[in-house]
Design an enzyme around this catalytic site. Structure first.
Site, PDB file in Angstrom:
ATOM      1  N   GLU A 120      58.619 -24.826   8.150  1.00  0.00           N
ATOM      2  CA  GLU A 120      59.439 -25.909   7.588  1.00  0.00           C
ATOM      3  C   GLU A 120      60.801 -25.975   8.281  1.00  0.00           C
ATOM      4  O   GLU A 120      61.329 -27.058   8.517  1.00  0.00           O
ATOM      5  CB  GLU A 120      59.632 -25.705   6.080  1.00  0.00           C
ATOM      6  CG  GLU A 120      58.365 -25.838   5.271  1.00  0.00           C
ATOM      7  CD  GLU A 120      57.828 -27.260   5.281  1.00  0.00           C
ATOM      8  OE1 GLU A 120      57.296 -27.671   6.335  1.00  0.00           O
ATOM      9  OE2 GLU A 120      57.927 -27.941   4.262  1.00  0.00           O
ATOM     10  N   THR A 168      61.366 -35.877   6.576  1.00  0.00           N
ATOM     11  CA  THR A 168      62.120 -35.039   5.636  1.00  0.00           C
ATOM     12  C   THR A 168      63.530 -34.807   6.180  1.00  0.00           C
ATOM     13  O   THR A 168      64.511 -34.815   5.428  1.00  0.00           O
ATOM     14  CB  THR A 168      61.382 -33.707   5.424  1.00  0.00           C
ATOM     15  OG1 THR A 168      60.064 -34.006   4.972  1.00  0.00           O
ATOM     16  CG2 THR A 168      62.077 -32.837   4.404  1.00  0.00           C
TER      17      THR A 168
HETATM   18  N1  LIG Z   1      50.924 -28.868  11.262  1.00  0.00           N
HETATM   19  C1  LIG Z   1      51.697 -29.928  11.020  1.00  0.00           C
HETATM   20  N2  LIG Z   1      51.331 -30.813  10.077  1.00  0.00           N
HETATM   21  C2  LIG Z   1      52.092 -31.910   9.829  1.00  0.00           C
HETATM   22  N3  LIG Z   1      53.222 -32.214  10.487  1.00  0.00           N
HETATM   23  C3  LIG Z   1      53.639 -31.354  11.431  1.00  0.00           C
HETATM   24  C4  LIG Z   1      52.904 -30.178  11.726  1.00  0.00           C
HETATM   25  N4  LIG Z   1      53.571 -29.518  12.701  1.00  0.00           N
HETATM   26  C5  LIG Z   1      54.658 -30.247  13.017  1.00  0.00           C
HETATM   27  N5  LIG Z   1      54.705 -31.358  12.251  1.00  0.00           N
HETATM   28  C6  LIG Z   1      55.754 -32.397  12.307  1.00  0.00           C
HETATM   29  O1  LIG Z   1      56.466 -32.368  11.082  1.00  0.00           O
HETATM   30  C7  LIG Z   1      56.909 -33.674  10.741  1.00  0.00           C
HETATM   31  C8  LIG Z   1      56.418 -33.953   9.331  1.00  0.00           C
HETATM   32  O2  LIG Z   1      57.074 -33.103   8.473  1.00  0.00           O
HETATM   33  P1  LIG Z   1      57.987 -33.667   7.318  1.00  0.00           P
HETATM   34  O3  LIG Z   1      58.900 -34.735   7.864  1.00  0.00           O
HETATM   35  O4  LIG Z   1      58.579 -32.484   6.649  1.00  0.00           O
HETATM   36  O5  LIG Z   1      56.953 -34.398   6.362  1.00  0.00           O
HETATM   37  P2  LIG Z   1      55.831 -33.780   5.459  1.00  0.00           P
HETATM   38  O6  LIG Z   1      56.306 -33.978   4.079  1.00  0.00           O
HETATM   39  O7  LIG Z   1      54.648 -34.598   5.707  1.00  0.00           O
HETATM   40  O8  LIG Z   1      55.668 -32.364   5.826  1.00  0.00           O
HETATM   41  C9  LIG Z   1      56.305 -34.638  11.745  1.00  0.00           C
HETATM   42  O9  LIG Z   1      57.305 -34.928  12.702  1.00  0.00           O
HETATM   43  C10 LIG Z   1      55.207 -33.815  12.389  1.00  0.00           C
HETATM   44  O10 LIG Z   1      54.968 -34.173  13.735  1.00  0.00           O
HETATM   45  N1  LIG Z   2      62.853 -30.263  -1.106  1.00  0.00           N
HETATM   46  C1  LIG Z   2      62.447 -30.967   0.094  1.00  0.00           C
HETATM   47  C2  LIG Z   2      60.987 -31.326  -0.044  1.00  0.00           C
HETATM   48  C3  LIG Z   2      60.439 -32.132   1.119  1.00  0.00           C
HETATM   49  O1  LIG Z   2      59.077 -32.439   0.825  1.00  0.00           O
HETATM   50  P1  LIG Z   2      58.162 -33.241   1.857  1.00  0.00           P
HETATM   51  O2  LIG Z   2      56.823 -33.267   1.238  1.00  0.00           O
HETATM   52  O3  LIG Z   2      58.742 -34.608   1.988  1.00  0.00           O
HETATM   53  O4  LIG Z   2      58.203 -32.477   3.143  1.00  0.00           O
HETATM   54  C4  LIG Z   2      63.305 -32.220   0.210  1.00  0.00           C
HETATM   55  O5  LIG Z   2      63.369 -32.950  -0.772  1.00  0.00           O
HETATM   56  O6  LIG Z   2      63.920 -32.435   1.252  1.00  0.00           O
END
Ligand SMILES: Nc1ncnc2c1ncn2[C@@H]1O[C@H](COP(=O)(O)OP(=O)(O)O)[C@@H](O)[C@H]1O
Ligand SMILES: N[C@@H](CCOP(=O)(O)O)C(=O)O
Length: 293
Positions: A120, A168
């Site tokens: 994360e 995020t």
């Molecule tokens: N294994 C993975 N699965 C999903 N997203 C990934 C992974 N590895 C890297 N990413 C990247 O993480 C981002 C998505 O994460 P985030 O913005 O936190 O949303 P989510 O809530 O879907 O996790 C995208 O840019 C994606 O390319």
């Molecule tokens: N506490 C985080 C949770 C993000 O969740 P996601 O499913 O959107 O990756 C935030 O609120 O930033």
């Protein structure tokens, strides 16, 4: 080869920003691992075209590094990225469980939480654990001061995902740095109500306890159609509605009998503003499950 099914999660639940999370029955990622001299990653499934296969950029690469467990890793995405259902966390949690077993590291699920959270940190800039904790442990989790409290819960929900994305990282930029004492008191009251509701499997208390006036209003502004979808879900019988994670997914807590109506109302409301969406009628469910093949 080892296979792990790791569930989607919904974090925050309104009043529990960066603290509360639930595992969902559906959707889920499936992660397969085999020992290899160095880590390689392949990704198929929902939104796979947006997910890097470079181990330095994928959350599972960070987990393999943290566990010193090189492997051939295949991810079949059920959880669409950047939709607010902990997509990056599901893969990370699945990889943590699979690699811990593959290399006999002997870590408990709780001990795997900070390891999965490394993934994360890679994608959102912060090692927030509120998605990886429920994906690893199941049920409702409370992450506070590095410690985790978990309770199994059975709460019906609908998670409605519009065909738009919010990263995020971007949604964290709109979180206010300060809050008034009034707003903090209000949020604590709702968060406590929600937690009691989870221990009683009470959708009324959980729905009511999701209200939050600090973070959620800033985030709803990033989600086109949010107010209309929220009102439609409440009219159809939802007990509470909030942004799922960082959005744009929207989570509605329901009494079991109203789930179908709530899902239909949310889909129709997004449609009325010209946005296609998909609704999962599901419930708070179990954590990552390991299979041997
Ligand atoms: N294994 C993975 N699965 C999903 N997203 C990934 C992974 N590895 C890297 N990413 C990247 O993480 C981002 C998505 O994460 P985030 O913005 O936190 O949303 P989510 O809530 O879907 O996790 C995208 O840019 C994606 O390319
Ligand atoms: N506490 C985080 C949770 C993000 O969740 P996601 O499913 O959107 O990756 C935030 O609120 O930033």
């Amino acid at each position: 080869m080892l296979t792990v099914r790791a569930p989607a999660t919904s974090a925050n639940l309104g009043s529990g920003f960066d603290v509360f999370g639930v595992a969902l029955g559906t959707p889920a990622d499936v992660v397969r691992v085999e020992r290899a001299p160095e880590t390689t990653i392949s990704v198929t499934g929902a939104g796979s075209q947006y997910i890097p296969e470079d181990p330095k950029k994928n959350t599972v690469g960070a987990v393999a590094d943290a566990l010193d467990a090189p492997a051939r890793i295949r991810i079949d995405k059920g959880v669409r990225p950047s939709s607010g259902l902990g997509s990056s966390a599901a893969s990370a949690a699945g990889a943590a469980v699979a690699l811990n077993e593959l290399y006999d590291r002997g870590l408990t699920r709780e001990e795997l939480v900070p390891i999965a959270a490394e993934g994360e940190a890679l994608v959102s800039g912060e090692a927030h654990s509120d998605n990886v904790a429920p994906s690893l442990l199941g049920g409702f989790t409370v992450v506070a001061d590095g410690g985790i409290t978990q309770v199994d819960a059975s709460i019906p929900v609908v998670a409605c995902l519009p065909e738009t994305t919010v990263s995020t990282r971007d949604a964290r930029d709109v979180v206010p740095e300060h809050a008034s004492l009034d707003d903090v008191v209000d949020t604590v009251g709702h968060a406590a109500t929600l937690a009691v509701g989870m221990t009683r499997d009470d959708p009324e208390l959980v729905g009511r306890g999701m209200a939050d006036r600090i973070v959620t209003p800033e985030r709803t502004a990033l989600i086109e159609g949010y107010e209309r979808v929220r009102e439609a879900a409440l009219e159809a019988g939802a007990t509470g509605v909030t942004v799922s994670g960082a959005g744009p997914g929207i989570l509605a807590v329901c009494r079991g009998s109203s789930r179908r109506d709530v899902a239909a109302a949310m889909l129709e409301a997004f449609d009325s503003v010209g946005i296609e969406s998909r609704a999962y009628q599901t419930a708070v469910g179990e954590g990552a499950r390991l299979y041997r093949e």
